[in-house]
Write a protein that holds these residues in place. Sequence first.
Motif, PDB file in Angstrom:
ATOM      1  N   GLN A 111      -3.802 -40.515  40.988  1.00  0.00           N
ATOM      2  CA  GLN A 111      -4.877 -40.770  40.039  1.00  0.00           C
ATOM      3  C   GLN A 111      -5.531 -39.452  39.629  1.00  0.00           C
TER       4      GLN A 111
ATOM      5  N   GLU B 211      -6.637 -38.495  36.911  1.00  0.00           N
ATOM      6  CA  GLU B 211      -7.770 -38.636  35.995  1.00  0.00           C
ATOM      7  C   GLU B 211      -9.108 -38.669  36.746  1.00  0.00           C
ATOM      8  N   THR B 212      -9.093 -39.043  38.031  1.00  0.00           N
ATOM      9  CA  THR B 212     -10.303 -38.996  38.861  1.00  0.00           C
ATOM     10  C   THR B 212     -10.203 -37.873  39.894  1.00  0.00           C
ATOM     11  N   ARG B 213      -9.271 -36.967  39.680  1.00  0.00           N
ATOM     12  CA  ARG B 213      -8.992 -35.874  40.611  1.00  0.00           C
ATOM     13  C   ARG B 213      -8.643 -36.434  41.996  1.00  0.00           C
TER      14      ARG B 213
ATOM     15  N   GLY C 239      -1.058 -33.941  39.686  1.00  0.00           N
ATOM     16  CA  GLY C 239      -2.088 -33.246  38.921  1.00  0.00           C
ATOM     17  C   GLY C 239      -2.476 -31.917  39.551  1.00  0.00           C
TER      18      GLY C 239
ATOM     19  N   ASN D  15     -15.936 -39.887  45.049  1.00  0.00           N
ATOM     20  CA  ASN D  15     -16.232 -39.888  43.613  1.00  0.00           C
ATOM     21  C   ASN D  15     -17.741 -39.720  43.425  1.00  0.00           C
TER      22      ASN D  15
END
Length: 262
Positions: free
Chosen positions: A19, A21-23, A57, A65
């Motif tokens: 994921q 996109e949320t690191r 990533g 988060n």
Amino acid sequence: MAFLNIQRDGAVLTLTMSQPETRNALTGNTAAEEFVQVCDEVRRDPSVKAIILTAEGPVFSSGGNVKDMRRFFDETLTPDAIREEYRQGIQRIPRALYNLDVPTICAVNGPAIGAGLDLVCMCDIRIASEEASFAESFVRVGIVPGDGGAWLLPRAVGMAKASEMAFTGEAINAQEAMSFGLVSRVVAASELLPTARALAGKIAANPGAVMRMTKRLLREGEHASLESLLEMSAGYQAIAHKTADHREAVTAFIEKRSPRFS
């Protein structure tokens, strides 16, 4: 969308946090449930001999988060409820991953921040890309390590360096991490997974049951007395001497050939 992408190559399982996109944050998603599930499955599957943990990533994991933390401002959410959320949430990851009997290799591809660093410390062997960095940064957002970092990090780097990292929240780079024993190797980004896979292959070439017992002894040795560990070692050794893999290893050595483990 699943948090972990799971791939198997023979006796080696590769878990990729997926994921970006949320690191690859470990909260506000199904990360804890997926880690617990895969660890349970591996524990029941003796054919798995090694695990590689890495991430998709540029970031390994940002830990918790931070945007999701704003919900704790809700006055109706009591400290007792938050404590229980930690127990039933992110704290399930160290209980599952750190205590897993199968050897684990962490291939750190980028920044490992807060709980992301603690996740690194849950693994047995840690390899870093030159692009990796590490920070025990909880203090910078006004919280404490809630997922076991205060227990895990000192065992990886020693109390003095762990205290410095926890009290300042400052990051260290991959070379610094190697100098303090947090990682055992630093490699070019392109060589990170090939290095981890080669190491996993060497581990997987050995008898699986004996490997699991060896890891359990190493884990117990972190807190047991010498006498207790010697007793446990004698019991495990008695089991090992009666395995088919031990018989094959000794026979192959005497016959000057490579062993064929079952």
